[in-house]
Design a protein around this motif. Structure first.
Motif, short mmCIF file in Angstrom:
data_model
loop_
_atom_site.label_atom_id
_atom_site.label_comp_id
_atom_site.label_asym_id
_atom_site.label_seq_id
_atom_site.Cartn_x
_atom_site.Cartn_y
_atom_site.Cartn_z
N GLU A 4 20.46 -12.09 1.32
CA GLU A 4 20.49 -10.82 1.81
C GLU A 4 21.80 -10.50 2.57
N ASN A 41 24.86 -8.00 1.79
CA ASN A 41 25.15 -6.79 2.63
C ASN A 41 26.62 -6.81 2.84
N LYS A 56 22.50 3.12 1.86
CA LYS A 56 22.94 2.97 0.31
C LYS A 56 22.34 4.15 -0.60
MG MG Z 1 20.54 -5.54 2.21
#
Ligand code: MG
Ligand code: ADP
Length: 614
Positions: free
Chosen positions: A31, A35, A81
């Motif tokens: 993760e 990112n 996002k």
């Molecule tokens: Mg993320």
């Protein structure tokens, strides 16, 4: 009675959500690094401690966050996002759920430092178990640094559920490879405690593959990868597939779509189809295949931890994929190019209508031998003649004129001549040979059936040949047009240096370069057409083991390991001519019953034995 339903506090809700998203240290790494990629980083540094249990740190040079965003980022369903459901269909980012940071902060102690280019000061946020402990301005580098400490500190059950350090580390590496293999323009550094595991510069895909997996010299990525490339209105596919001879039981296989790793069992079958007849059923080819499609035509929204992805045009892409892989194999002459010139040839149109697409038919020549034909020459004389009298050798008759000096076999019978004579007389003149399971050669005797193990037989033949060449210093060499490079560890190089003179007698030529590297300029004319580097590595492997036995003769060790590495393998299909050759040459050997290391080469079923069975 009062109402009983209430909302769960955030800390509990987040912990429950974390159960889905964050299963182990590897999930945190995935993760955070995703990112960083989404934030446009070009350099990402990773540090783990204790297999990620006590620390996972990811530092990037991406766009950073504002003070408010730095705090918002930890809220559940907080994301920059996507804005609405439609955006789900034009995804170009790895993340979009806005769950990861909230989940991580629910089950670990997190320290975030981040600064945008336009801000003079950055911000520090400390949060643990969803509680914010600190938020203040700090001086820090451009970009973002996440430290995730003591994962599952507040969820002992999850902590206990973690596996050994090695297992957790291998999960971490798995996630890392999936990201690093496709984000090749991003540089990575990866430390496990003080140990640097990777230092990957920004590069192209092929070099990235080599940089990540190149450590296992056996795979020879530079040599084995064939590039595939095709572009249609439905999909662009590019990447690399391994040559068939590098197929193995646990192959390295990666699919990516739009920069994201995916598993796709259906496309996997499409790749295998292209290798039809070229690899054994138990083996699988290596591949790294990158798809690029319109984001509208795939659904990545299945599950946060799942890697399966649905494609709208699966069937059409199947066909295109198989064709592209076949083309790569064909271009490289791994399969006969004639397949592609004929009817039913693979032709990939750039515009494809989705209707009427069927998986293509295979049109391989099933008799084709992907391992190349062995290049030994058939002796002109028949073994009958040979054994008719050894005297003949002294005064070559016409029938031996073409017998090339380097294929000369020095016959030192360990059998009595009578014993040899018996088997040989027994062989039916020019009996038909039959190859069983691409491993055994069956041939008729006057009074029975002879079964020969092809690999062992050829090992014996080459052993005798190499040994005599070493002892008599007269091997024949073939110059190679494009010298291949042999890279060894310091240890292997030491051993290798000792045996170079012997290898030269067999026909190899090396030029020593720096750093335990050798350029292979000449190759024994008796080794097959496969990769000479693989051959040498395999030979070294075998020779090293045998050489530990102090009673072993070094010449024999080299001859045997070289013979084993270069002889016809089990599984290689032989033509009837090649089988006759092999039998001829076997019977010209000093001992045709056993390999130099004592393995049985042949067995005879007598006529009586056979008849009793009926
Ligand atoms: Mg993320
Ligand atoms: P998602 O990635 O699904 O949006 P996350 O919880 O992983 O959700 O992250 C939340 C938000 O935090 C992201 O949308 C992004 O705006 C911001 N963010 C997270 N990591 C970084 C980073 N390394 N650099 C810049 N912004 C980041």
């Amino acid at each position: 009675m009062s109402d009983i339903i209430h909302l769960l506090p955030d800390s509990v809700a987040n912990q429950i959500a974390a159960g889905e998203v964050i299963q182990r240290p590897a999930s945190v790494l995935k993760e955070l690094v995703e990112n960083s990629i989404d934030a446009g980083a070009t350099f990402i540094q990773i540090l783990i401690k204790d297999a990620g249990r006590t620390l996972i740190q990811v530092v990037d040079n991406g766009k950073g966050m504002s003070e408010t965003d730095a705090r918002m980022a930890f809220e559940r369903h907080a994301t920059s996002k996507i804005k609405n459901a439609d955006d789900l269909f034009s995804l170009r980012t790895m993340g979009f759920r806005g769950e990861a940071l909230a989940s991580i902060a629910a089950v670990a102690q997190v320290e975030l430092r981040t600064r945008r280019a336009e801000d003079e000061l950055g911000v520090l946020v400390e949060i643990a178990g969803t509680r914010v402990f600190k938020q203040e301005s700090v001086q820090c580098d451009l970009g973002t640094s996440f430290q995730v400490k003591n994962l599952f500190f507040n969820v002992p059950a999850r902590r206990r559920f973690l596996k050994s350090d090695n297992v957790e580390k291998s999960h971490i590496l798995t996630e890392f490879y999936r990201i690093a293999l496709v984000n090749t323009s991003v540089a990575f550094s990866f430390f496990d405690g003080d140990e640097e595991i990777f230092q990957l510069p920004a590069s192209n895909n092929k070099i990235r593959i080599e940089n990540i997996f190149g450590k296992s010299a056996k795979k020879r990525w530079q040599q084995q990868l064939l590039s595939i490339e095709t572009s249609t209105n439905l999909v662009s596919i590019f990447g690399y597939v391994g040559k068939p001879e590098y197929a193995q039981k646990s192959a390295t296989q990666y699919f990516f779509v739009n920069g994201r790793y995916m598993r796709h069992p259906y496309f996997h079958k499409a790749v295998l189809l292209a290798y039809n007849q070229m690899i054994q059923a138990s083996e699988s080819p290596n591949y790294f295949i990158y798809f690029d499609v319109d984001p509208q035509t795939i659904d990545v929204n299945i599950h946060p931890t799942k890697t399966e992805i649905k494609f709208e045009n699966e069937q059409a892409i199947w066909s295109i994929l198989t064709a592209a892989v076949k083309e790569a194999l064909g271009k490289f002459n791994v399969i006969p190019s004639i397949d592609f010139d004929q009817e039913g040839a693979v032709d990939i149109p750039t515009t494809i209508s989705v209707e009427n697409v069927r998986p293509p038919q295979t049109n391989f020549n099933p008799n084709y031998n992907p391992f190349g034909t062995s290049n030994y020459k058939r002796p002109v004389l028949d073994w009958e003649d040979l054994y008719g009298g050894f005297e003949k050798k002294e005064e070559p008759s016409e029938s031996v004129i073409d017998w090339e000096p380097e294929t000369e076999i020095i016959i030192t019978p360990s059998f009595t001549q009578q014993e040899q004579q018996k088997v040989i007389e027994n062989l039916e003149t020019r009996a038909e040979n039959y190859q069983y399971k691409n491993r055994f050669i069956l041939t008729g005797l006057k009074s029975g059936l002879l079964m020969i193990d092809q690999h062992r037989a050829h090992t014996r033949i080459l052993f005798d040949l190499f040994l005599s060449q070493i002892e008599n210093s007269k091997g024949s060499s073939q110059q190679v047009l494009f010298p291949e490079i042999l890279e060894l560890s310091a240890d292997d190089a030491l051993f290798f240096e000792q045996i170079i003179p012997d290898l030269q007698h067999v026909g190899f030529e090396f030029e020593t370069m720096e750093n335990h590297t050798y350029s292979v300029k000449g190759v024994s004319s008796h080794v097959g057409t496969g990769s000479v580097i693989d051959l040498l590595l395999e030979m070294l492997d075998k020779a090293k083991t045998t050489a530990q036995d102090p009673t072993a003769s070094i010449h024999e060790t080299i001859s045997l390991s070289l013979a084993e590495a270069s002889s016809i393998k089990s599984g290689q299909r032989l033509s009837s001519e090649e089988m006759s050759d092999l039998i001829d040459r076997l019977f010209a050997c000093s001992n045709h019953n056993f390999t130099p290391d004592g393995k049985k080469i042949m067995t005879i079923f007598s006529q009586d034995e056979l008849e009793k069975r009926f």
